[in-house]
Scaffold this motif. Structure first.
Motif, PDB file in Angstrom:
ATOM      1  N   GLU A  84     -20.298  19.134   8.625  1.00  0.00           N
ATOM      2  CA  GLU A  84     -20.136  18.114   9.659  1.00  0.00           C
ATOM      3  C   GLU A  84     -19.086  17.126   9.179  1.00  0.00           C
ATOM      4  O   GLU A  84     -19.008  16.841   7.986  1.00  0.00           O
ATOM      5  N   ILE A  85     -18.315  16.597  10.102  1.00  0.00           N
ATOM      6  CA  ILE A  85     -17.323  15.566   9.803  1.00  0.00           C
ATOM      7  C   ILE A  85     -17.921  14.243  10.263  1.00  0.00           C
ATOM      8  O   ILE A  85     -18.308  14.103  11.425  1.00  0.00           O
ATOM      9  N   LEU A  86     -18.030  13.289   9.326  1.00  0.00           N
ATOM     10  CA  LEU A  86     -18.632  11.993   9.635  1.00  0.00           C
ATOM     11  C   LEU A  86     -17.589  10.890   9.551  1.00  0.00           C
ATOM     12  O   LEU A  86     -16.801  10.847   8.605  1.00  0.00           O
ATOM     13  N   LEU A  87     -17.622  10.000  10.518  1.00  0.00           N
ATOM     14  CA  LEU A  87     -16.672   8.892  10.596  1.00  0.00           C
ATOM     15  C   LEU A  87     -17.415   7.569  10.497  1.00  0.00           C
ATOM     16  O   LEU A  87     -18.453   7.370  11.131  1.00  0.00           O
ATOM     17  N   THR A  88     -16.865   6.672   9.685  1.00  0.00           N
ATOM     18  CA  THR A  88     -17.319   5.286   9.640  1.00  0.00           C
ATOM     19  C   THR A  88     -16.170   4.441  10.152  1.00  0.00           C
ATOM     20  O   THR A  88     -15.060   4.509   9.623  1.00  0.00           O
ATOM     21  N   ASN A  91     -16.009  -0.543  14.135  1.00  0.00           N
ATOM     22  CA  ASN A  91     -16.725  -0.823  15.390  1.00  0.00           C
ATOM     23  C   ASN A  91     -18.233  -0.699  15.231  1.00  0.00           C
ATOM     24  O   ASN A  91     -18.982  -1.555  15.669  1.00  0.00           O
ATOM     25  N   GLY A  92     -18.684   0.417  14.607  1.00  0.00           N
ATOM     26  CA  GLY A  92     -20.115   0.648  14.479  1.00  0.00           C
ATOM     27  C   GLY A  92     -20.637   0.391  13.087  1.00  0.00           C
ATOM     28  O   GLY A  92     -21.782   0.000  12.903  1.00  0.00           O
ATOM     29  N   GLY A  93     -19.812   0.647  12.085  1.00  0.00           N
ATOM     30  CA  GLY A  93     -20.191   0.407  10.709  1.00  0.00           C
ATOM     31  C   GLY A  93     -21.062   1.474  10.075  1.00  0.00           C
ATOM     32  O   GLY A  93     -21.241   1.486   8.878  1.00  0.00           O
ATOM     33  N   GLU A  94     -21.609   2.401  10.865  1.00  0.00           N
ATOM     34  CA  GLU A  94     -22.411   3.457  10.275  1.00  0.00           C
ATOM     35  C   GLU A  94     -21.768   4.812  10.555  1.00  0.00           C
ATOM     36  O   GLU A  94     -20.957   4.953  11.464  1.00  0.00           O
ATOM     37  N   ARG A  95     -22.146   5.797   9.750  1.00  0.00           N
ATOM     38  CA  ARG A  95     -21.574   7.136   9.885  1.00  0.00           C
ATOM     39  C   ARG A  95     -22.015   7.797  11.190  1.00  0.00           C
ATOM     40  O   ARG A  95     -23.187   7.786  11.532  1.00  0.00           O
ATOM     41  N   VAL A  96     -21.032   8.397  11.868  1.00  0.00           N
ATOM     42  CA  VAL A  96     -21.278   9.104  13.115  1.00  0.00           C
ATOM     43  C   VAL A  96     -20.644  10.485  12.996  1.00  0.00           C
ATOM     44  O   VAL A  96     -19.501  10.607  12.545  1.00  0.00           O
ATOM     45  N   VAL A  97     -21.368  11.536  13.403  1.00  0.00           N
ATOM     46  CA  VAL A  97     -20.817  12.889  13.380  1.00  0.00           C
ATOM     47  C   VAL A  97     -19.812  13.023  14.518  1.00  0.00           C
ATOM     48  O   VAL A  97     -20.142  12.790  15.680  1.00  0.00           O
ATOM     49  N   ILE A  98     -18.560  13.369  14.165  1.00  0.00           N
ATOM     50  CA  ILE A  98     -17.522  13.531  15.191  1.00  0.00           C
ATOM     51  C   ILE A  98     -17.046  14.972  15.311  1.00  0.00           C
ATOM     52  O   ILE A  98     -16.227  15.275  16.172  1.00  0.00           O
ATOM     53  N   GLY A  99     -17.550  15.862  14.457  1.00  0.00           N
ATOM     54  CA  GLY A  99     -17.132  17.251  14.565  1.00  0.00           C
ATOM     55  C   GLY A  99     -17.768  18.137  13.520  1.00  0.00           C
ATOM     56  O   GLY A  99     -18.538  17.672  12.667  1.00  0.00           O
ATOM     57  N   LEU A 123     -13.442  18.836  16.778  1.00  0.00           N
ATOM     58  CA  LEU A 123     -13.782  17.427  16.591  1.00  0.00           C
ATOM     59  C   LEU A 123     -13.333  16.568  17.744  1.00  0.00           C
ATOM     60  O   LEU A 123     -12.462  16.938  18.519  1.00  0.00           O
ATOM     61  N   ASP A 124     -13.969  15.429  17.860  1.00  0.00           N
ATOM     62  CA  ASP A 124     -13.757  14.463  18.929  1.00  0.00           C
ATOM     63  C   ASP A 124     -12.622  13.529  18.558  1.00  0.00           C
ATOM     64  O   ASP A 124     -12.763  12.710  17.642  1.00  0.00           O
ATOM     65  N   LEU A 125     -11.492  13.663  19.247  1.00  0.00           N
ATOM     66  CA  LEU A 125     -10.355  12.778  18.970  1.00  0.00           C
ATOM     67  C   LEU A 125     -10.575  11.363  19.511  1.00  0.00           C
ATOM     68  O   LEU A 125     -10.003  10.411  18.984  1.00  0.00           O
TER      69      LEU A 125
END
Length: 129
Positions: A84-88, A91-99, A123-125
């Motif tokens: 899984e690709i996680l983005l911090t 805006n949100g400050g926590e890890r979100v799965v984007i792909g 993944l979500d651009l």
């Protein structure tokens, strides 16, 4: 209602699965979107030199193993060969799965008449813009 979403998908098929090629593409996409890898991700990659280009402040990414049953995508990939690709982001400050990315499961290959080992990334651009 209808929704337009910007997503990116790429595959590699050949005599080998090309997992490392797809993994490299993930890193390249993140670099082009000015998202820095997390420190732990860099140190575990074996590449101890972290030569960063300009990155957006507060934006980081990492990857983690995609566990069976943990996602709708788990059956798409060969068990133990997906991430899984996680983005911090600030805006949100926590890890979100984007792909996700990984080696496609043999059943998926058969369903699409693909005769070679294949790796894919999706993944979500929108999350990166």
């Amino acid at each position: 209602g209808a929704k337009n979403a910007r997503r990116v998908c790429a595959t590699y098929a050949g005599p080998t699965s090309g997992f490392e090629i797809i993994h490299g593409l993930v890193d390249r996409i993140m670099t082009l979107c000015e998202v820095a890898p997390e420190e732990e991700y860099v140190s575990s990659s074996g590449n101890k030199t972290n030569k960063l280009v300009h990155c957006k402040e507060g934006w980081f990414y990492t990857i983690r193993e995609l566990k069976q049953g943990a996602s709708d995508y788990a059956g798409t990939y060969f068990p133990g060969r997906a991430a899984e690709i996680l983005l911090t982001s600030p805006n949100g400050g926590e890890r979100v799965v984007i792909g996700t990315f990984g080696i496609l499961h043999p059943e998926v290959l058969a369903n699409f008449d693909i005769n070679y080992p294949t790796s894919a990334v999706e993944l979500d651009l929108e999350a990166l813009l």
